[in-house]
Scaffold this motif. Structure first.
Motif: not given
Length: 618
Positions: A71-84, A96-108
Motif C-alpha cells: 500500500x502506497x502512503x505517498x500523497x498529501x500529509x499534514x506538516x509543521x516546522x517547529x523549533x528543536x 505537503x505532498x510526500x515524497x517531495x522534500x519540503x524545500x522543493x516546488x512539488x512539495x507545495x
C-alpha cells in the motif's frame, strides 16, 4: 481506550464507522487536492504538470525484491516546522505532498527548515482487512537525515542516514480502522558531519538547495511471521554459478530457501539451501551474460519453505556479469567486463530536478535520464555524491548502463576545500563522524549490492571529507570483492584500490599515470551554455567554459572526444564527462535542467561516444 489491531472484529457498527471515515477522508482529500499546486516560479519539467496528488509515484518501490501486496502512503500529509525540542504540534502549518522534500516546488511548500528546527509530518491510514494474520511493515525509501516515527502515539523506530531505505514492524502499534502516522525529521545540511552530497544552506556554483525530510516513497507491506528480509545476489561468471542468499527475520535451520531462475515462463535452473546459506545455482551452459550491448536479466522466484509449507515468496532478477581488471598487451591496466576489455565512458549524473530537487516527478522522468544517456552512446553513469531510489538502478540494469556509485560527501570544513589534492594530508574526523560514515557507507553498499549495474564503488570525491583512505578502501574491497573500488575520485591519491582517478577541466589531460592500477579520468568537460528559456536563475549562471549555441557546444564536445581517444591509447581506461544536466545555476549539462532541451547534436555526440566505448574492443 485503544482497540488492538484485530481484523476479526467485524460488526455492523465498525463497518458503518469505517465507511463514514472513508467518506470523510475522500471528501477532504478531494478538497485539498484541488488546492494543491507546485510552489514558486522556477522552471519545471514537463512531468510536473502530470502529477496526481492521489497517485504519486505509484510504482512498486523495490523491484529487486517484490511481493504482490503493498500500500502506497505517498500523497498529501499534514506538516509543521517547529523549533528543536518541541512536542508534536497541536495544529499543523498546512499540507505537503510526500515524497517531495519540503524545500522543493512539488512539495507545495518550498520552505527551508534549518538545524534549529524540526519538520513534522502526519497522516492517517487504514490496513486492508485481507492482510489479517500478517506482520505489517512500514517502509521509507529515504528520509534526510534523522527520522523518528510514531504510530498511534507509539514510538516504532528511529533512523539516521539520508540515502538508504529502512523499515519498522508496526503491527503491535496498530488499531482497527484509522491509524495515525507521525514522523519527525531533523537535518543540519552542511552544518554537521553527516553525508549530504551537494546540499548547502547557501547554494551557489556547484552547491545546491538543501533537501530535508521524506524524499522517497513511503509504503506498507504485509509479510508472514517468518519472512525474507533481504536478498544478496552474487554472480560468478568464471564458475558459471549464481549465488542467492535470502536473509530471513528468524535464524532457523528448519527453513529452506528454494530459488528458481527463469527466462520468461521457462525455468532454466534451480537450487536449494538451509541454515541461512546462499543457494548456489549452476547456470545453463549457454548462459547469457549482461553487458551494455546486451543487458540480459534472468527472473528469480525465491521461496521460503518450512517442510511442505510455503512461508514466504518474493520475485527478483539477476544478471551474470563480471567486473575486473587486466593488463593489456601494451602493459596498460584495463577495466574488463566479462573478461573482455571495456572502456567505461559516461556522464557525471547529479540526479537533481528543478521541481523535485532530489526526487524525480515521476518514474518516467527517473527513467528518462537513463534512456537519454544510453541514446547518447554512453555505457556508464557516475552517480555523483547521491544515491537514487531503487527503481533508478533497475532502469540501469534493464537498459544496460554500468554505474559508478559515489558515497555522498560530508563533514567538510571551508578551509579543507583549499588544500592541494596531492599533499598527502588527510582530514581527521571525530569518532562520532567516522562511525557515522562507516555506518552509512555500509548501508549504501548493502542496499545496492544485488543490482547488476553497480560496477564501481567510490568512497571519496576530491578530498571532500576524505579520511583514512587506505583503511576505508581496503574495507570496501574486502566487503564486496565482486566490484572495483575507486578510492578517491580526483582526491588525495594513495596507492590503494583499483584506480588512480584524475579530474581535469575543461579538456582531458593525462598528467599522472599509475602502472599498477587503472588510470581513469573521473571528471572533465563542463561545456556550458546558458540557454535563456531554460534557466534556474536568469543571472548568476556558471560553467567551466561558456558557449552560445548547440553547434558551438557540440563542436567543443567533439574536440575533447578526439583528444580523449588519443589519451586512451596512452593510458586512460575510463572517463566521465561533466555532466548529464544543468543543475540550478550550473549550466554544464548535455541537457537543460528542465530536461526540455538536449543542448548538443545527438547524432554527432552518439557517433563519437560509441567510438570511444568500443575503442578497446577493436
Amino acid at each position: 481506550m485503544r482497540v488492538p489491531y484485530d481484523f476479526n472484529v467485524n460488526n455492523e457498527y465498525c463497518l458503518m464507522k469505517s465507511k463514514l471515515v472513508l467518506f470523510v477522508l475522500l471528501v477532504a482529500t478531494f478538497t485539498v487536492s484541488a488546492q494543491w499546486q507546485p510552489a514558486g516560479d522556477k522552471i519545471k519539467t514537463r512531468w510536473a504538470t502530470q502529477i496526481d496528488v492521489n497517485n504519486v509515484l505509484p510504482e512498486y518501490p523495490r523491484p529487486i525484491m517484490e511481493r504482490g501486496e503493498w500500500q502506497n502512503l505517498n500523497g498529501l500529509w499534514n506538516y509543521a516546522i517547529l523549533p528543536v525540542g518541541k512536542q508534536k504540534p497541536a495544529n499543523f502549518d498546512g499540507q505537503i505532498l510526500v515524497p517531495f522534500a519540503v524545500e522543493s516546488s512539488l512539495s507545495g511548500v518550498q520552505k527551508r527548515v534549518g538545524s534549529d528546527n524540526e519538520l513534522w509530518y502526519q497522516r492517517e491510514f487504514t490496513v486492508p482487512s485481507k492482510w489479517r494474520n500478517n506482520k505489517i511493515l512500514l517502509h521509507f525509501g529515504a528520509v534526510d537525515w534523522k527520522a523518528d516515527v510514531w504510530v498511534n502515539g507509539v514510538k516504532v523506530g528511529q533512523h539516521t542516514g539520508g540515502y538508504t531505505p529502512f523499515s519498522f514492524d508496526i503491527t503491535p502499534a496498530l488499531v482497527n480502522g484509522n491509524n495515525t502516522l507521525v514522523v519527525k525529521v531533523w537535518d543540519s545540511t552542511d552544518e554537521g558531519y553527516q553525508p549530504r552530497g551537494k546540499q548547502v544552506n547557501k547554494p551557489e556554483g556547484i552547491w545546491y538547495t538543501p533537501v530535508t525530510g521524506i524524499w522517497q516513497t513511503v509504503w506498507l507491506e504485509p509479510v508472514p511471521e517468518t519472512h525474507i528480509e533481504n536478498i544478496r545476489i552474487t554472480p560468478d561468471v568464471d564458475k558459471n554459478i549464481l549465488a542467492v542468499q535470502a536473509i530471513t527475520n528468524v535464524c532457523t535451520s528448519a527453513a529452506k530457501i528454494e530459488v528458481k531462475v527463469k527466462e520468461g515462463s521457462r525455468v532454466v535452473a534451480t537450487g536449494q539451501a538451509i541454515n541461512n546459506l546462499p543457494v548456489e545455482i549452476t547456470m545453463p551452459e549457454n548462459v547469457k551474460l549482461w553487458s551494455p550491448d546486451s543487458p540480459h536479466l534472468y527472473d528469480l522466484e525465491i521461496t521460503l519453505w518450512d517442510g511442505n509449507k510455503q512461508l514466504d515468496k518474493v520475485a527478483s532478477y539477476a544478471a551474470m556479469r563480471k567486473y575486473s581488471m587486466k593488463r593489456d598487451d601494451k602493459g596498460i591496466v584495463r577495466l574488463q567486463l566479462n573478461n573482455k576489455d571495456l572502456f567505461h565512458f559516461g556522464p557525471l549524473d547529479q540526479g537533481w530536478w528543478p521541481d523535485g530537487l532530489y526526487t524525480a516527478p515521476s518514474d518516467e522522468a527517473l527513467e528518462y535520464d537513463v534512456v537519454k544517456t544510453k541514446e547518447l552512446g554512453f555505457n556508464m553513469i557516475r552517480k555523483h555524491v547521491k544515491v537514487e531510489p531503487a527503481r533508478w538502478y533497475t532502469h540501469c540494469d534493464r537498459h544496460g548502463i554500468i554505474v559508478w556509485q559515489d558515497m555522498p560527501n560530508g563533514d567538510r570544513s571551508p578551509e579543507w576545500q583549499m588544500r592541494k589534492y596531492f599533499d598527502g594530508v588527510e582530514r581527521v574526523r571525530s569518532a562520532e563522524s567516522e562511525a557515522n560514515f562507516r555506518k552509512e557507507w555500509k548501508e549504501i553498499m548493502d542496499y545496492l549490492y544485488s543490482y547488476p549495474s553497480i560496477g564501481v564503488w567510490v568512497p571519496f570525491n576530491e578530498a571532500w571529507g576524505q579520511f583514512k583512505t587506505r583503511e576505508i578502501t581496503e574495507w570496501t574491497k574486502q566487503y564486496d570483492p565482486s566490484r572495483l573500488v575507486n578510492p578517491a575520485s580526483g582526491g588525495n591519491h594513495y596507492p590503494v584500490g583499483d584506480m588512480l582517478d584524475l579530474h581535469q577541466y575543461p579538456a582531458p589531460q593525462l598528467y599522472l599515470y599509475d602502472a599498477q592500477r587503472a588510470t581513469v579520468l573521473g571528471e572533465y568537460g563542463g561545456i556550458g551554455w546558458a540557454n535563456k528559456e531554460h534557466l534556474w536563475e536568469p543571472d548568476r549562471n556558471w560553467g567551466y567554459v561558456q558557449f552560445n549555441s548547440s553547434k558551438e557546444v557540440t563542436d567543443e564536445y567533439i574536440k575533447y572526444a578526439e583528444q580523449l581517444k588519443q589519451l586512451i591509447r596512452q593510458g586512460f581506461s575510463a572517463a566521465v564527462y561533466t555532466q548529464t544536466t544543468d543543475v540550478e545555476v550550473e549550466v554544464n549539462g548535455l541537457l537543460t535542467y528542465d530536461r526540455k532541451l538536449v543542448k548538443v547534436d545527438e547524432d554527432r555526440v552518439r557517433k563519437v561516444n560509441q567510438e570511444i566505448c568500443n575503442i578497446l574492443s577493436k
